[in-house]
Scaffold this active site. Structure first.
Site, PDB file in Angstrom:
ATOM      1  NE  ARG A 193      -3.508  -2.280   2.730  1.00 34.10           N
ATOM      2  CZ  ARG A 193      -3.223  -3.469   3.240  1.00 34.10           C
ATOM      3  NH1 ARG A 193      -2.023  -3.705   3.752  1.00 34.10           N
ATOM      4  NH2 ARG A 193      -4.119  -4.427   3.259  1.00 34.10           N
ATOM      5  CG  HIS A 250      -4.862   1.351  -3.406  1.00 37.86           C
ATOM      6  ND1 HIS A 250      -4.146   0.863  -2.333  1.00 37.86           N
ATOM      7  CD2 HIS A 250      -5.972   0.581  -3.489  1.00 37.86           C
ATOM      8  CE1 HIS A 250      -4.797  -0.143  -1.779  1.00 37.86           C
ATOM      9  NE2 HIS A 250      -5.907  -0.338  -2.464  1.00 37.86           N
ATOM     10  CE  LYS A 279      -8.004  -1.181   4.736  1.00 41.76           C
ATOM     11  NZ  LYS A 279      -8.546  -1.471   3.411  1.00 41.76           N
ATOM     12  CE1 TYR A 289      -6.001  -4.112  -3.916  1.00 42.59           C
ATOM     13  CE2 TYR A 289      -7.338  -5.217  -2.269  1.00 42.59           C
ATOM     14  CZ  TYR A 289      -6.454  -4.223  -2.618  1.00 42.59           C
ATOM     15  OH  TYR A 289      -6.022  -3.339  -1.671  1.00 42.59           O
ATOM     16  CG  HIS A 346      -6.154  -8.672   1.581  1.00 40.03           C
ATOM     17  ND1 HIS A 346      -6.404  -8.806   0.244  1.00 40.03           N
ATOM     18  CD2 HIS A 346      -5.980  -7.349   1.792  1.00 40.03           C
ATOM     19  CE1 HIS A 346      -6.392  -7.615  -0.326  1.00 40.03           C
ATOM     20  NE2 HIS A 346      -6.127  -6.709   0.597  1.00 40.03           N
ATOM     21  NE  ARG A 373      -3.135  -3.421  -1.297  1.00 37.78           N
ATOM     22  CZ  ARG A 373      -2.597  -4.384  -0.567  1.00 37.78           C
ATOM     23  NH1 ARG A 373      -1.338  -4.706  -0.730  1.00 37.78           N
ATOM     24  NH2 ARG A 373      -3.310  -5.035   0.312  1.00 37.78           N
TER      25      ARG A 373
END
Length: 176
Positions: free
Chosen positions: A14, A111, A39, A154, A145, A114
């Site tokens: 990120r 972003h 995150k 995504y 994640h 990613r």
């Protein structure tokens, strides 16, 4: 800025994670980044390709020559020798995007690299006829994640992936 953008594109980090990297977090001997406070407030190790290691080494040499007595332990510095901020990254990315002629339509964001990584990785697995469902946990780990649904986000709506999935379904017996 080129090295930072290359790192974003190749490492699935990120943008906030990249600007928070400290010098001690970048292990260029073993090709591993320690990403702190992601995150979800976790730390994770991210391997980098040898070509990325080479680019990071070159950047570090140039950075250290320009700022022999750094004010910060940040890996990526601004033109003033301070830690590169999220705003500085956005601004630099916008300049590079404009220079590259990528300002048509919806502007590319850091972003988006990613997202592109996730789609490209899944596309490669499709081309290799790998069991992409079994590899989804690997992709989730790459992206940091905790839930596969975050990774699936995504991948939704990608024309490339939908076309490959349709082709695979056709080749695997859908046309019989």
């Amino acid at each position: 800025m080129a090295t930072l953008i290359g790192l974003l594109a190749s490492s699935r980090l990120r943008s906030g994670e990249v600007v928070r990297l400290d010098r001690a977090d970048v292990d260029l001997t073993n090709g591993v980044l320690l990403v702190r406070k992601t995150k979800f407030r976790k730390d994770r190790l991210v391997p980098v390709h040898t070509t990325t290691q080479t680019a990071l080494r070159r950047y570090a040499r140039e950075r250290d020559a320009a700022f022999p007595s750094p004010k910060h332990q940040a890996f990526f510095l601004s033109s003033r020798g301070n830690r590169l901020s999220a705003t500085g990254l956005q601004s630099g990315f916008a300049q590079v995007r404009k220079f590259a002629g990528l300002d048509d339509g919806k502007p590319l964001r850091p972003h988006d690299l990613r997202h592109r990584f996730a789609v490209t990785r899944m596309s490669l697995w499709h081309q290799q006829r790998a069991n992409d469902q079994a590899l989804l946990p690997v992709l989730a780990t790459y992206l940091g994640h905790a839930n596969y649904s975050d990774t699936a986000y995504y991948l939704t709506g990608s024309v490339d992936l939908l076309a490959m999935a349709a082709e695979r379904a056709f080749l695997d017996g859908g046309a019989a």
